[in-house]
Write an enzyme that holds these catalytic residues in place. Structure first.
Site, mmCIF file in Angstrom:
data_model
loop_
_atom_site.group_PDB
_atom_site.id
_atom_site.type_symbol
_atom_site.label_atom_id
_atom_site.label_comp_id
_atom_site.label_asym_id
_atom_site.label_seq_id
_atom_site.Cartn_x
_atom_site.Cartn_y
_atom_site.Cartn_z
ATOM 1 N N GLU A 182 17.917 4.514 -5.670
ATOM 2 C CA GLU A 182 17.220 3.106 -5.542
ATOM 3 C C GLU A 182 18.634 2.588 -4.334
ATOM 4 O O GLU A 182 18.292 1.156 -4.608
ATOM 5 C CB GLU A 182 17.130 2.198 -6.399
ATOM 6 C CG GLU A 182 18.502 1.708 -7.192
ATOM 7 C CD GLU A 182 19.121 3.022 -8.112
ATOM 8 O OE1 GLU A 182 18.269 4.169 -8.106
ATOM 9 O OE2 GLU A 182 19.983 3.080 -9.209
ATOM 10 N N ASP A 189 8.763 2.954 -7.133
ATOM 11 C CA ASP A 189 8.597 3.488 -6.085
ATOM 12 C C ASP A 189 7.767 1.633 -5.374
ATOM 13 O O ASP A 189 8.097 1.881 -3.780
ATOM 14 C CB ASP A 189 7.528 4.738 -6.136
ATOM 15 C CG ASP A 189 8.443 6.211 -6.384
ATOM 16 O OD1 ASP A 189 7.278 6.679 -6.605
ATOM 17 O OD2 ASP A 189 8.826 6.068 -6.437
#
Length: 912
Positions: A826, A800
């Site tokens: 992503e 993250d």
């Protein structure tokens, strides 16, 4: 011998002097008696005049009061028929069956008023009569009653309207005369029948002729044709009655008494008054007054002596005063005359010898020497004379003393008379003062009533009064606007006449709660008139008379629909935020917790605002808003709420101040222009916002509702003000919450980029604009290389952090018109409006190089090497007819870059 000569002389002198004194005393007594007689006649005439005026006024007021009582009884019986018809009609119009509740309704109506002899329902088509008897519900057919009543009800179709019949024979007892109040019952399409309430005329005779304390008086009721409606037994014996050919009622005849006949004509024409005339050779007072509920006249006949006897206390008081005055005068005269007569006779009897001695003795006595005695050397007849003179001297002394005492008693009596007159004058002065004070109090009451009406009229809240039966006695303009009715259309109506059934049930339940508990109460009431429902916060209270008995119910209702809607929106906002929080990561939970605390604080602020609103006890002093009255630009009245709003300890601190001193400087010119335009009759908005300045210099934002009113003959303005600071704060807080909600609905909580939904909506709009105007539009699809390995090696939290740093680098190279978004996982997307494919390729190369050369620091201090692959597509070079085709081209370029080794840029055309 000389003695006989002296004796004859003395005898003659005594007789002469006695005759002279008797003549003088008699003349003086006659003069006093004439004065007393004339005074007595004048006083008696004044007493008779006062007594006649008192008797006339007393009898006139008595017959007027008796007329008002009879009218009130007739009105109550009419309401029995009218209310019964309304209840039956509403039951039928809501789909009910008439027979379901007929028995209970007729029983309730019959028990409402003792004057109503019978209450029944007449079926208009069949002639069936339904009433509650001793054995229960009874129904029978009476065609005669049907024909007699239907002739009266011709054209009577409005539910609740009442019409009275002519006097007719009762169906229950043909020898008893009655009048019937009729009101139609309708199912909304036609009249089905009538509710009837009978009044026996014998009941009218009993109530009109009740004993009033007079002896030999009687009362009777006639109509415009001089027909006798009702009388008591005494009146029936005293009246001359003539049978009427076309009526069951006899006519009242005056016989040969022309004055009485003229008086009956005036009475039949509807005159009001009191007259005195001879009836059956006896003077009588005749008082007459028309009744307003029926075309009848009430006449009361009172013997003159009985009327005078009714005011006997006044007559006795005046006669007693007259007798006392006469007794005082008579005693004074006797006190003067009797001693003089006695002394004169004694002196005359003993004045026989010699003149010198008598003169000397008389001089001594005249000088006040009542102890003087004649010389002792006198002998014979002179000795007797001396002894007589000495005795006379002694008696004169005693007499003078008695006369002095009598004169003192007379002065005391005169002083008491003067004191009584002064006391009467003082009482008259007190009476005049009380009359003047009452006149001033009435003037002040009218002015106060005017101010109250002006305040009530311009208050934004709904203000109304009802009697304990639920009929409206007062409704201000906001109430009239809500109901879309005039005040006359609202007055004397109940909630059932003005509101839907469900609203009526709610209002009546709250009213009954206040009446039963004998305490004020506050209720939230939902009122739906039309399409939009409205919510009111209503304060209800009882009004009581001087003995604490409630006679009316008041209500002040504030529209809180907007506040309730705001509260609902806040609750909805909180629910939305809660759902969003459940979908976000731990980082967003902290921010969401802070937002939830702000929402809780806002709810607590709204609750405090609701709890801080003043309760109504009276219409003005307990109103929630401030009330301000301005005349000549000076404040002449404020209530406590207004004083608190301006930081004053009490209203008197503000009264007398110029209004503009309490207005913020930047608002004064605007407020002055509005004030002058309103006074000159110009068009000015009645509700607006402004800013006041409190005594402590604090700015107070308010909402004003302003109107004109007259006070003491001059025009002024009445303003109802509401502090809107809390409402403004709540609105700002709501706007901020909505903005935060909007931001969070389009943003990705992890990266701070826009989410996919916002990207797609923006891409649709930009694609359509590019196609419409022929401009360029490019899209970059960015994917983090080997992101799964980063998650597996360092953990998802580190993954993250990598995504957040990549997002920050992308945002550092974008324009304000560009849109950077998280497409999924992503994978990131950059939308470039008005950017050709070559420029997009150059930006993609710089981003790829920047990310590859930037070290990514994790929270544990480790460094990670991160690269990205980028696919580029754009129009018009790339042939894409839709947004989905453009994204497919960019996505294909991205996967081509990954296949060719990653950390590179590929475009959807042969430019590379």
């Amino acid at each position: 011998m000389r003695l006989p000569v002296l004796s004859r002389f003395s005898h003659r002198l005594m007789v002469l002097l006695a005759l002279i004194m008797i003549g003088l005393s008699g003349g003086y007594a006659y003069l006093v008696w004439q004065v007393m007689a004339e005074t007595s006649i004048e006083m008696e005439h004044d007493v008779q005049q006062v007594m006649a005026e008192q008797a006339t006024g007393f009898i006139g007021r008595l017959v007027k009061t008796r007329t008002e009582l009879l009218d009130a009884q007739l009105e109550r019986v009419a309401s029995v028929a009218g209310d019964g018809a309304k209840v039956m009609s509403r039951h039928l119009q809501r789909g009910g069956v008439l027979g379901e509740s007929l028995s209970g309704l007729l029983s309730a109506l019959a028990g409402r008023d003792t004057w109503a002899g019978r209450v029944y329902f007449l079926d208009a088509s069949t002639g069936n009569v339904s009433e509650v008897g001793l054995t229960g519900m009874q129904t029978y057919n009476d065609k005669l009653l049907q024909s007699r009543l239907l002739s009266t009800t011709m054209g009577l179709a409005t539910v609740g309207e009442v019409r009275w019949t002519e006097p007719l024979s009762s169906t229950a007892n043909r020898n008893r005369l009655v009048v019937v109040a009729l009101s139609p019952v309708s199912d909304g399409k036609k009249v089905l029948g009538f509710v009837g309430a009978e009044i026996p005329l014998i009941q009218l005779a009993i109530d009109s002729g009740r004993d009033d304390g007079f002896s030999g008086n009687y009362s009777f009721v006639i109509d415009a044709r001089k027909r006798l409606i009702a009388t008591n037994p005494v009146g029936r014996n005293q009246l001359d009655l003539v049978s009427s050919q076309n009526s069951v009622l006899p006519l009242v005849s005056a016989g040969s008494n022309k004055a009485y006949d003229q008086l009956l004509g005036k009475i039949a024409a509807g005159d009001t008054g009191v007259m005195k005339l001879e009836l059956r050779n006896e003077p009588r007072y005749v008082a007459f007054h028309p009744m307003y509920k029926m075309p009848w006249r009430l006449i009361m006949v009172v013997p003159a002596d009985a009327a005078v006897a009714a005011i006997t206390p006044l007559s006795d008081a005046l006669a007693d005063g007259q007798a006392r005055a006469l007794r005082v005068i008579l005693l004074g005269v006797l006190a003067i005359l009797l001693p003089v007569v006695v002394i004169g006779l004694l002196l005359i009897r003993y004045m026989t010898h010699p003149i010198a001695a008598l003169i000397d003795g008389a001089n001594q006595i005249a000088g006040g020497n009542y102890a003087y005695r004649m010389p002792a050397r006198m002998g014979g007849e002179f000795r007797q004379l001396a002894q007589a003179f000495d005795a006379m001297s002694e008696k004169i002394g005693r007499t003078v003393a008695e006369m002095t005492a009598a004169s003192g008693a007379e002065r005391v009596a005169n002083q008491r008379l003067r004191d009584s007159i002064a006391e009467l004058e003082s009482l008259n002065m007190v009476l005049r003062d009380e009359t003047e004070q009452r006149r001033r109090a009435e003037t002040a009451l009218r002015e106060s009533e005017g101010r109250l009406k002006a305040i009530v009229s311009h208050a934004r809240a709904l203000i109304y009064l009802k009697d304990l039966q639920g009929r409206y006695l007062l409704a201000n303009e906001p109430m009239q606007t809500l109901l879309q009715c005039t005040e006359q259309q609202i007055l004397d109506k109940t909630d059932a006449d003005l509101f839907p059934p469900i609203v009526t049930l709610q209002l009546q339940r709250n009213d009954q709660t206040v009446i039963s508990n004998r305490t004020a109460g506050e209720f939230e009431e939902n009122i739906t008139l039309g399409v939009e429902p409205r919510i009111f916060l209503t304060s209800k209270f009882l009004l009581s008379d001087g003995k604490g008995r409630p006679y009316a119910l008041g209500g002040i209702a504030t529209d809180i629909t907007a506040r309730k809607r705001a509260e609902a929106e806040l609750r909805q906002t909180k629910d939305n935020l809660d759902r969003i929080v459940e979908q976000r990561t731990d980082a967003l939970k902290k921010a969401n917790t802070q937002l939830a605390l702000e929402i809780e604080e806002r709810n607590r602020t709204l609750t405090e605002l609701q709890e801080s609103e003043s309760r109504y006890a009276l219409l003005v002093e307990n109103i929630h808003d401030g009330v301000l009255v301005v005349q000549g630009q000076q404040i002449i009245y404020v209530n406590q709420v207004m004083a608190d709003m301006l930081d004053a300890d009490m209203p008197s601190q503000l009264i007398g101040r110029p209004m503009l001193d309490l207005v913020a400087p930047d608002e004064r010119i605007k407020l002055q222009e509005r004030y002058e335009a309103r006074l000159s009759g110009g068009s000015v908005e009645s509700v607006y916002e402004s800013t006041l300045l409190s005594l402590k210099g604090r700015r107070v934002e308010v909402e004003l509702s302003v109107g004109l009113a007259r006070f003491k003959g001059e025009t002024g303005t009445v303003a109802v003000l509401r502090d809107i600071a809390l409402r403004k704060a709540a609105e700002v807080a709501l706007q901020r919450a909505n903005a935060e909600l909007m931001r969070m609905s389009v943003m990705d909580s992890l990266t701070g980029l826009y989410n996919r939904r916002y990207l797609m909506s923006t891409l649709d709009a930009e694609f359509a604009r590019a196609m419409r105007h022929g401009v360029s539009l490019s899209v970059l699809m960015i994917d983090v290389d080997y992101f799964k390995n980063i998650n597996d090696s360092y953990g998802h939290q580190c993954g993250d952090q990598v995504l957040m740093q990549v997002a920050n680098l992308i945002q550092s190279r974008t324009r304000q018109s560009d849109t950077a978004a998280r497409y999924g996982g992503e994978e990131l997307t950059l939308l470039l409006p008005e950017t050709d494919l070559l420029s997009a390729r150059l930006l993609a190369d710089s981003l790829c190089k920047l990310i590859a050369e930037t070290p990514f620091k994790l929270e544990d201090g480790q460094s990670v090497q991160v690269t990205v692959s980028i696919g580029v597509a754009g129009i018009p070079i790339c042939k894409a007819d839709s947004v989905s085709q453009l994204l497919e081209l960019a996505d294909e370029s991205l996967y081509r870059a990954k296949r060719l080794g990653r950390n590179r840029v590929e475009v959807a055309a042969a430019l590379n």
